[in-house]
Motif scaffolding. Structure first.
Motif, mmCIF file in Angstrom:
data_model
loop_
_atom_site.group_PDB
_atom_site.id
_atom_site.type_symbol
_atom_site.label_atom_id
_atom_site.label_comp_id
_atom_site.label_asym_id
_atom_site.label_seq_id
_atom_site.Cartn_x
_atom_site.Cartn_y
_atom_site.Cartn_z
ATOM 1 N N UNK A 58 76.546 -7.231 59.197
ATOM 2 C CA UNK A 58 76.068 -8.465 58.594
ATOM 3 C C UNK A 58 74.982 -9.036 59.469
ATOM 4 N N UNK A 59 74.068 -9.701 58.843
ATOM 5 C CA UNK A 59 72.956 -10.309 59.544
ATOM 6 C C UNK A 59 73.174 -11.815 59.575
ATOM 7 N N UNK A 60 72.778 -12.444 60.667
ATOM 8 C CA UNK A 60 72.951 -13.887 60.778
ATOM 9 C C UNK A 60 72.187 -14.626 59.682
ATOM 10 N N UNK A 61 71.095 -14.033 59.234
ATOM 11 C CA UNK A 61 70.291 -14.650 58.184
ATOM 12 C C UNK A 61 71.122 -14.864 56.927
ATOM 13 N N UNK A 62 71.994 -13.885 56.607
ATOM 14 C CA UNK A 62 72.799 -13.990 55.404
ATOM 15 C C UNK A 62 74.100 -14.733 55.647
ATOM 16 N N UNK A 63 74.572 -14.775 56.875
ATOM 17 C CA UNK A 63 75.823 -15.466 57.167
ATOM 18 C C UNK A 63 75.655 -16.980 57.101
ATOM 19 N N UNK A 64 74.569 -17.471 57.673
ATOM 20 C CA UNK A 64 74.371 -18.921 57.714
ATOM 21 C C UNK A 64 73.997 -19.424 56.316
ATOM 22 N N UNK A 65 74.684 -20.435 55.839
ATOM 23 C CA UNK A 65 74.324 -20.964 54.518
ATOM 24 C C UNK A 65 72.991 -21.699 54.590
ATOM 25 N N UNK A 66 72.294 -21.652 53.499
ATOM 26 C CA UNK A 66 71.017 -22.347 53.414
ATOM 27 C C UNK A 66 71.253 -23.850 53.382
ATOM 28 N N UNK A 67 70.349 -24.558 54.001
ATOM 29 C CA UNK A 67 70.367 -25.999 53.811
ATOM 30 C C UNK A 67 69.654 -26.266 52.501
ATOM 31 N N UNK A 68 70.240 -27.092 51.683
ATOM 32 C CA UNK A 68 69.669 -27.362 50.376
ATOM 33 C C UNK A 68 69.056 -28.753 50.369
ATOM 34 N N UNK A 69 67.900 -28.835 49.763
ATOM 35 C CA UNK A 69 67.181 -30.097 49.647
ATOM 36 C C UNK A 69 66.910 -30.341 48.161
ATOM 37 N N UNK A 70 67.770 -31.121 47.510
ATOM 38 C CA UNK A 70 67.544 -31.372 46.082
ATOM 39 C C UNK A 70 66.439 -32.408 45.861
#
Length: 152
Positions: A58-70
């Protein structure tokens, strides 16, 4: 010059001998390549059972959830994952935000957007390009940490 029957037979035997030599050396080379490859290969069972290596990574890029800006534009909510882009869009005037939303997210043509705002297609295209320049400047300001105001 005519070829005698013995000469034709000699040519045939010579060609057959040449073909046998070529095939023999091709087989020897193939056998050597295969044995070299086998020496370098590691079996999957060896990797999984004896060393207990995981079959996936697994890559850290995919593990960390995205911060969402609505962002809400034209009554619809768009979720962005780039905070600078979201802040830059929110700093734009409402009309410019709507035009960008309709053009890039709503997939409206310049003609259709122009009809909504009572403008011609070329004026709408100019407004989109101008808004994109404003957006670019605002993102540059946000990325460099400057608080300089921008003008049209």
């Amino acid at each position: 010059m005519t070829c005698t029957e013995a000469y034709k037979e000699h040519i045939e035997y010579t060609f057959n001998a040449f073909c046998r030599v070529v095939i023999r050396y091709a087989a020897i080379n193939a056998w050597r390549d295969r044995s070299r490859r086998r020496q370098k290969e590691i079996s999957l069972e060896y990797l999984t059972e004896e060393k207990f290596y995981p079959l996936g990574t697994t890559d850290e890029y995919f593990e960390a959830p995205y911060e969402e800006y609505p962002i809400t534009v034209c009554g619809q909510t768009v979720i962005l994952t780039n905070g600078e882009l979201a802040a830059a869009l929110l700093s734009l005037p409402e009309k410019n935000r709507e035009i960008i939303f309709l053009y890039f997210f709503g997939h409206y043509t310049q003609q259709e957007i122009g009809e909504m705002y009572g403008r011609c297609r070329s004026a709408t295209g100019y407004q989109i390009r101008r808004t994109l320049r404003l957006l670019q400047r605002e993102m540059e300001v946000l990325s460099h940490g400057k608080s300089e105001p921008f003008t049209l």
